[in-house]
Design an enzyme around this catalytic site. Structure first.
Site, PDB file in Angstrom:
ATOM      1  N   LYS A  50      41.502  48.763  41.661  1.00 13.49           N
ATOM      2  CA  LYS A  50      40.176  47.833  40.910  1.00 13.49           C
ATOM      3  C   LYS A  50      39.253  47.076  42.281  1.00 13.49           C
ATOM      4  CE  LYS A  50      40.379  50.192  37.359  1.00 13.49           C
ATOM      5  NZ  LYS A  50      40.478  49.264  35.808  1.00 13.49           N
TER       6      LYS A  50
ATOM      7  N   ASP B 103      41.746  45.766  30.391  1.00 13.42           N
ATOM      8  CA  ASP B 103      43.735  45.747  30.750  1.00 13.42           C
ATOM      9  C   ASP B 103      44.358  45.527  32.173  1.00 13.42           C
ATOM     10  OD1 ASP B 103      43.842  47.832  28.160  1.00 13.42           O
ATOM     11  OD2 ASP B 103      42.925  49.257  29.803  1.00 13.42           O
TER      12      ASP B 103
END
Length: 407
Positions: A76, A121
């Protein structure tokens, strides 16, 4: 659960998709991020695991290890930062910002009142918070009830303001959108929805760096890829779309077979394949694979996956944990790897398929298969990792450092 995708096709990469995401844009994003202080220099390792391949009856297993991409601990680190850079360039065209200068904090004074918000998340939020801190703008992160305190603290360490809600991931997405509307902030999300596609596109484009490095590391001069099968983690579909689009454009009709893997309780992509359109998950969306615990498919990602992913399947949490342990253990010829809960979905799926010989045959998985797995994260929640494995990430890394391949 396992299904073949009736809409999968073998054709050149469509121009309509190339206009949205392309190898050229992926290379531009890669160049912009190349000097960011939060990324480690060079490509992440692509390991061959010959003992694991032998045990599973395939010719080769390659694992792209994204745990060492960055101090952020996951892939990410490539998505949110490039999306934030492109957002700022679009928002302040008159400033003529230099992308490298943005990530170096050169324009922090101008951006001090610019605020971005996102639901997460864990890993996307950490990537966005780190990029915002580097650039000098404000960042607000919305976390749902299942996000661990450990992950919350890791995000807050990068200066983000944390907002907690009691619902699930999809409700946190809705809350982030409401905060943005009422405060005139900008949502930087990795999932698209009606009227919101530009930023998720930029996030997905950032993931093309992974595919570019894989192609460079395995280039043989041939038109065909060095791997026959690629296992991809689910979630909302963003990572998979970023990888698929690059490899599809690179190899055209000769692309590898793509297999999508999700937790059984977060099966939104599997359900999308059944419905032939973006759909919602049918389960609780509460999985130990926190990064894949998403309830609704990104419509933008689905445009790339609908006709390129050949098979969709789901796995159980205990199968993922077993795969984590298998990679951590290593062997005489396989380097031990720290792979987080969400990163092992591909290996868990491969093991399931091999156990069901008829399924493996359907996919063409045999002694000649060369399988690519992408380990998307390390121990991003070290406490959770240690609890699941009964061993700390530090212990595995020590074993990795001491490992030497058998002659």
């Amino acid at each position: 659960m396992f299904i073949a995708n009736p809409k999968a096709s073998r054709q050149p990469y469509p121009d309509s998709l190339k206009a949205v995401m392309s190898i050229a844009k992926a290379h531009e994003s890669r160049q912009w991020l190349s000097r960011w202080s939060q990324l480690n220099a060079g490509a992440t390792p692509l390991y061959s695991l010959p003992d694991l391949a032998g045990a599973l009856g395939v010719a080769q297993i390659m694992v792209k290890d994204e745990s060492v991409r960055s101090v952020l601990g996951s892939f990410k680190a490539l998505g949110a930062p490039i999306a934030l850079v492109r957002l700022v360039l679009r928002t302040f065209p008159e400033q003529q910002f230099d992308p490298h200068g943005l990530l170096d904090g050169k324009y922090a004074g101008v951006l001090a009142d610019f605020t971005v918000v996102s639901a997460t998340d864990g890993n996307h939020g950490k990537g966005l918070a780190a990029a915002a801190q580097s650039m000098g703008c404000r960042c607000v992160i919305v976390l749902h009830a299942q996000v661990s305190i450990e992950r919350e603290q890791a995000i807050a360490a990068y200066g983000a303001q944390i907002v907690r809600i009691t619902g699930n991931y999809d409700q946190s997405v809705e809350h982030a959108a409401a905060l943005a509307a009422s405060n005139h902030w900008v949502v930087v999300s990795d999932t698209s929805y009606d009227g919101y596609e530009v930023i998720p596109r930029d996030v997905m484009q950032g993931y093309g760096t992974i595919a570019a490095e894989i192609v460079e590391a395995t280039a043989t001069g041939a038109a065909k890829p060095a791997f026959t099968h690629v296992f991809l983690q689910g979630g909302v579909g963003g990572l998979a779309a970023g990888i698929v689009s690059y490899l599809w454009e690179q190899y055209g009709a000769g692309r590898p077979t793509f297999i999508m893997v999700e937790p059984v309780q977060a099966d939104c992509l599997y359900q999308s394949a059944l419905a032939g359109r973006p759909a919602r998950a049918t389960g609780s969306v509460d999985s130990v694979m926190a990064g894949l615990a998403c309830g609704e498919t990104s419509p933008l990602a689905w445009r790339f996956l609908a006709s390129s992913v050949d098979y969709f399947m789901t796995i159980e949490d205990d199968q993922a944990i077993a795969a984590m342990r298998r990679l951590a253990a290593g062997s005489a010829r396989d380097i031990p790897l720290v792979a987080g809960e969400s990163s092992v979905a591909g290996l868990a799926a491969l093991e399931c398929l091999v156990e069901a010989a008829d399924r493996a045959t359907d996919l063409g998985i045999n002694a000649n298969s060369r399988v690519l797995l992408i380990s998307t994260e390390g121990a991003t929640a070290p406490g959770v990792y240690a609890e699941l494995l009964g061993e700390s990430a530090e212990s595995v890394l020590a074993r990795q450092s001491a490992w030497a391949p058998a002659a």
